[in-house]
Design a protein around this motif. Structure first.
Motif, PDB file in Angstrom:
ATOM      1  N   LYS A  62       0.714  -1.584  -0.197  1.00 55.40           N
ATOM      2  CA  LYS A  62      -0.120  -0.017  -0.231  1.00 55.40           C
ATOM      3  C   LYS A  62       0.769   0.890   0.005  1.00 55.40           C
ATOM      4  O   LYS A  62       0.073   2.292  -0.334  1.00 55.40           O
ATOM      5  N   ALA A  63       1.790   0.739   0.656  1.00 57.89           N
ATOM      6  CA  ALA A  63       2.889   2.256   0.640  1.00 57.89           C
ATOM      7  C   ALA A  63       3.268   2.905  -1.307  1.00 57.89           C
ATOM      8  O   ALA A  63       3.245   4.057  -1.269  1.00 57.89           O
ATOM      9  N   TRP A  64       3.620   2.091  -1.933  1.00 53.50           N
ATOM     10  CA  TRP A  64       3.568   1.920  -2.675  1.00 53.50           C
ATOM     11  C   TRP A  64       2.544   2.693  -3.701  1.00 53.50           C
ATOM     12  O   TRP A  64       3.385   3.186  -4.537  1.00 53.50           O
ATOM     13  N   GLN A  65       1.482   1.831  -3.455  1.00 58.41           N
ATOM     14  CA  GLN A  65       0.378   2.507  -4.051  1.00 58.41           C
ATOM     15  C   GLN A  65       0.349   4.413  -3.579  1.00 58.41           C
ATOM     16  O   GLN A  65       0.211   4.734  -4.371  1.00 58.41           O
ATOM     17  N   GLN A  66       0.480   4.381  -2.430  1.00 54.51           N
ATOM     18  CA  GLN A  66      -0.233   5.970  -1.967  1.00 54.51           C
ATOM     19  C   GLN A  66       0.948   6.390  -1.702  1.00 54.51           C
ATOM     20  O   GLN A  66       0.138   8.191  -1.950  1.00 54.51           O
ATOM     21  N   GLN A  67       1.826   6.539  -1.902  1.00 48.41           N
ATOM     22  CA  GLN A  67       3.590   7.148  -2.023  1.00 48.41           C
ATOM     23  C   GLN A  67       4.263   7.217  -2.441  1.00 48.41           C
ATOM     24  O   GLN A  67       5.245   6.742  -2.278  1.00 48.41           O
ATOM     25  N   TYR A  68       4.654   6.678  -4.212  1.00 46.03           N
ATOM     26  CA  TYR A  68       4.926   5.999  -5.191  1.00 46.03           C
ATOM     27  C   TYR A  68       6.088   7.494  -4.764  1.00 46.03           C
ATOM     28  O   TYR A  68       7.409   6.254  -5.326  1.00 46.03           O
ATOM     29  N   GLU A  69       6.204   8.258  -4.746  1.00 41.83           N
ATOM     30  CA  GLU A  69       6.819   8.723  -5.376  1.00 41.83           C
ATOM     31  C   GLU A  69       8.107   8.824  -4.276  1.00 41.83           C
ATOM     32  O   GLU A  69       9.244   9.189  -4.635  1.00 41.83           O
ATOM     33  N   MET A  70       7.547   9.179  -2.728  1.00 41.01           N
ATOM     34  CA  MET A  70       7.524   9.095  -1.593  1.00 41.01           C
ATOM     35  C   MET A  70       8.970   7.595  -1.467  1.00 41.01           C
ATOM     36  O   MET A  70      10.109   7.670  -0.473  1.00 41.01           O
ATOM     37  N   ILE A  71       8.546   7.184  -2.011  1.00 46.23           N
ATOM     38  CA  ILE A  71       8.853   5.481  -1.147  1.00 46.23           C
ATOM     39  C   ILE A  71       9.824   4.939  -2.394  1.00 46.23           C
ATOM     40  O   ILE A  71      11.347   4.508  -2.130  1.00 46.23           O
TER      41      ILE A  71
END
Length: 50
Positions: free
Chosen positions: A5-14
Motif C-alpha cells: 500500500k505504501a507503494w500505491q499511496q506514496q509512490y514518489e516518496m517510497i
C-alpha cells in the motif's frame, strides 16, 4: 521495508527512499544490500524513467 500500500499511496516518496537506501548501501560498500534495494525498485517501478 514497507508494504504494498505504501507503494500505491506514496509512490514518489517510497521510490526515492529505496533509491537513497541503495545509494547509501553502495557508499558503505554493502553491495548485497544495494542489489536488494535495486531489485525492489525494479519490481515496483511504474517506469524505469521516473
Amino acid at each position: 521495508m514497507l508494504g504494498e500500500k505504501a507503494w500505491q499511496q506514496q509512490y514518489e516518496m517510497i521510490i526515492a527512499l529505496y533509491e537513497l537506501a541503495a545509494e547509501v548501501a553502495f557508499l558503505c560498500g554493502d553491495f548485497e544490500a544495494m542489489e536488494h534495494y535495486i531489485d525492489i525498485v525494479t519490481e515496483q517501478a511504474y517506469s524505469l524513467l521516473t
